[in-house]
Design a protein around this motif. Structure first.
Motif, short mmCIF file in Angstrom:
data_model
loop_
_atom_site.label_atom_id
_atom_site.label_comp_id
_atom_site.label_asym_id
_atom_site.label_seq_id
_atom_site.Cartn_x
_atom_site.Cartn_y
_atom_site.Cartn_z
N CYS A 49 32.70 16.52 -30.23
CA CYS A 49 33.10 17.67 -31.06
C CYS A 49 33.04 18.95 -30.23
O CYS A 49 32.88 20.04 -30.76
CB CYS A 49 32.21 17.77 -32.30
SG CYS A 49 30.48 18.13 -31.95
N HIS A 50 33.19 18.78 -28.93
CA HIS A 50 33.14 19.89 -27.97
C HIS A 50 34.25 20.89 -28.28
O HIS A 50 35.39 20.51 -28.53
CB HIS A 50 33.34 19.29 -26.58
CG HIS A 50 33.32 20.26 -25.46
ND1 HIS A 50 33.85 19.94 -24.23
CD2 HIS A 50 32.86 21.53 -25.34
CE1 HIS A 50 33.69 20.96 -23.41
NE2 HIS A 50 33.10 21.94 -24.06
N VAL A 51 33.91 22.16 -28.28
CA VAL A 51 34.89 23.24 -28.47
C VAL A 51 34.53 24.39 -27.52
O VAL A 51 33.43 24.45 -26.98
CB VAL A 51 34.92 23.77 -29.92
CG1 VAL A 51 35.41 22.71 -30.89
CG2 VAL A 51 33.57 24.32 -30.35
N TYR A 52 35.49 25.28 -27.34
CA TYR A 52 35.28 26.51 -26.60
C TYR A 52 35.30 27.65 -27.61
O TYR A 52 36.29 27.85 -28.32
CB TYR A 52 36.37 26.72 -25.56
CG TYR A 52 36.53 25.58 -24.58
CD1 TYR A 52 35.47 25.15 -23.79
CD2 TYR A 52 37.75 24.93 -24.45
CE1 TYR A 52 35.62 24.11 -22.89
CE2 TYR A 52 37.91 23.89 -23.55
CZ TYR A 52 36.85 23.48 -22.77
OH TYR A 52 37.01 22.44 -21.88
N ILE A 53 34.22 28.39 -27.68
CA ILE A 53 34.14 29.53 -28.59
C ILE A 53 34.94 30.68 -28.01
O ILE A 53 34.82 30.99 -26.82
CB ILE A 53 32.67 29.97 -28.79
CG1 ILE A 53 31.80 28.79 -29.28
CG2 ILE A 53 32.57 31.16 -29.74
CD1 ILE A 53 32.23 28.19 -30.58
N ASP A 54 35.76 31.31 -28.82
CA ASP A 54 36.51 32.47 -28.37
C ASP A 54 35.54 33.56 -27.93
O ASP A 54 34.49 33.75 -28.56
CB ASP A 54 37.42 32.96 -29.50
CG ASP A 54 38.51 33.88 -29.00
OD1 ASP A 54 39.50 33.37 -28.45
OD2 ASP A 54 38.34 35.11 -29.15
N LEU A 74 26.43 16.42 -19.29
CA LEU A 74 26.56 15.02 -18.87
C LEU A 74 27.53 14.19 -19.69
O LEU A 74 28.04 13.19 -19.21
CB LEU A 74 25.18 14.35 -18.92
CG LEU A 74 24.09 15.02 -18.09
CD1 LEU A 74 22.73 14.40 -18.38
CD2 LEU A 74 24.43 14.95 -16.61
N GLY A 75 27.79 14.60 -20.95
CA GLY A 75 28.56 13.73 -21.82
C GLY A 75 29.93 14.23 -22.23
O GLY A 75 30.72 13.47 -22.78
N ALA A 76 30.22 15.48 -21.96
CA ALA A 76 31.51 16.02 -22.40
C ALA A 76 32.63 15.55 -21.46
O ALA A 76 32.49 15.61 -20.24
CB ALA A 76 31.46 17.54 -22.43
N ALA A 77 33.71 15.06 -22.07
CA ALA A 77 34.84 14.58 -21.27
C ALA A 77 35.66 15.74 -20.69
O ALA A 77 36.18 15.64 -19.59
CB ALA A 77 35.73 13.70 -22.13
N ALA A 78 35.74 16.82 -21.43
CA ALA A 78 36.52 17.98 -20.99
C ALA A 78 35.65 18.90 -20.13
O ALA A 78 34.42 18.86 -20.20
CB ALA A 78 37.06 18.75 -22.19
N GLU A 79 36.30 19.73 -19.38
CA GLU A 79 35.62 20.70 -18.53
C GLU A 79 34.65 21.55 -19.36
O GLU A 79 34.99 22.04 -20.43
CB GLU A 79 36.67 21.62 -17.89
CG GLU A 79 36.11 22.84 -17.23
CD GLU A 79 37.16 23.88 -16.91
OE1 GLU A 79 36.81 24.85 -16.24
OE2 GLU A 79 38.34 23.74 -17.33
N ARG A 80 33.46 21.72 -18.83
CA ARG A 80 32.51 22.61 -19.48
C ARG A 80 32.80 24.04 -19.04
O ARG A 80 33.04 24.31 -17.88
CB ARG A 80 31.08 22.24 -19.11
CG ARG A 80 30.11 23.14 -19.84
CD ARG A 80 28.70 22.79 -19.61
NE ARG A 80 27.87 23.70 -20.40
CZ ARG A 80 26.58 23.59 -20.51
NH1 ARG A 80 25.95 22.62 -19.90
NH2 ARG A 80 25.90 24.45 -21.23
N ARG A 81 32.76 24.95 -20.01
CA ARG A 81 32.98 26.36 -19.74
C ARG A 81 31.79 27.16 -20.24
O ARG A 81 30.92 26.64 -20.93
CB ARG A 81 34.25 26.85 -20.44
CG ARG A 81 35.49 26.15 -19.96
CD ARG A 81 36.72 26.67 -20.65
NE ARG A 81 37.90 25.92 -20.27
CZ ARG A 81 39.05 25.98 -20.90
NH1 ARG A 81 39.18 26.78 -21.96
NH2 ARG A 81 40.08 25.27 -20.49
#
Length: 107
Positions: A49-54, A74-81
């Motif tokens: 449920c990874h999201v990028y906060i505006d 360690l677990g997020a498939a998408a790039e961490r920002r």
């Protein structure tokens, strides 16, 4: 009732009403928002449920807790920002009305 604006990769916006006290993830799953899976049901154990906060809301939403931070690392498939959060860990409150979250490419 506060609203969350989900923005997909294609730029399409989906506005969802969220009861105060509910998680952003629960509202996304309940409303079929593409890209928010929530496999663990909101237990902070899967990072789907990874999201990028505006940036406009980043300070008010705040950063991740220790367990969430580990999952994002360690677990997020998408790039961490810098503004990465697990939407299951964001509880909606009235002051977050209009919260904008960007859905990553993959979960």
């Amino acid at each position: 009732m506060p609203k969350v604006v989900f923005i997909g990769l294609d730029g399409a916006q989906r506005v969802v009403e969220v009861d105060a006290g509910d998680s952003v993830m629960a509202a996304a799953v309940r409303n079929g928002v593409p890209g928010i899976v929530g496999e663990c049901g909101g237990n902070c154990s899967c990072a789907t449920c990874h999201v990028y906060i505006d940036a406009e809301f980043a300070a008010e939403v705040g950063g991740p807790g220790e367990m969430e931070d580990d999952l994002l690392e360690l677990g997020a498939a998408a790039e961490r920002r810098e503004t990465s959060r697990l939407s299951c860990q964001i509880t909606m409150i009235e002051s977050l009305d209009g919260l904008i979250v960007h859905v990553p490419e993959e979960q």
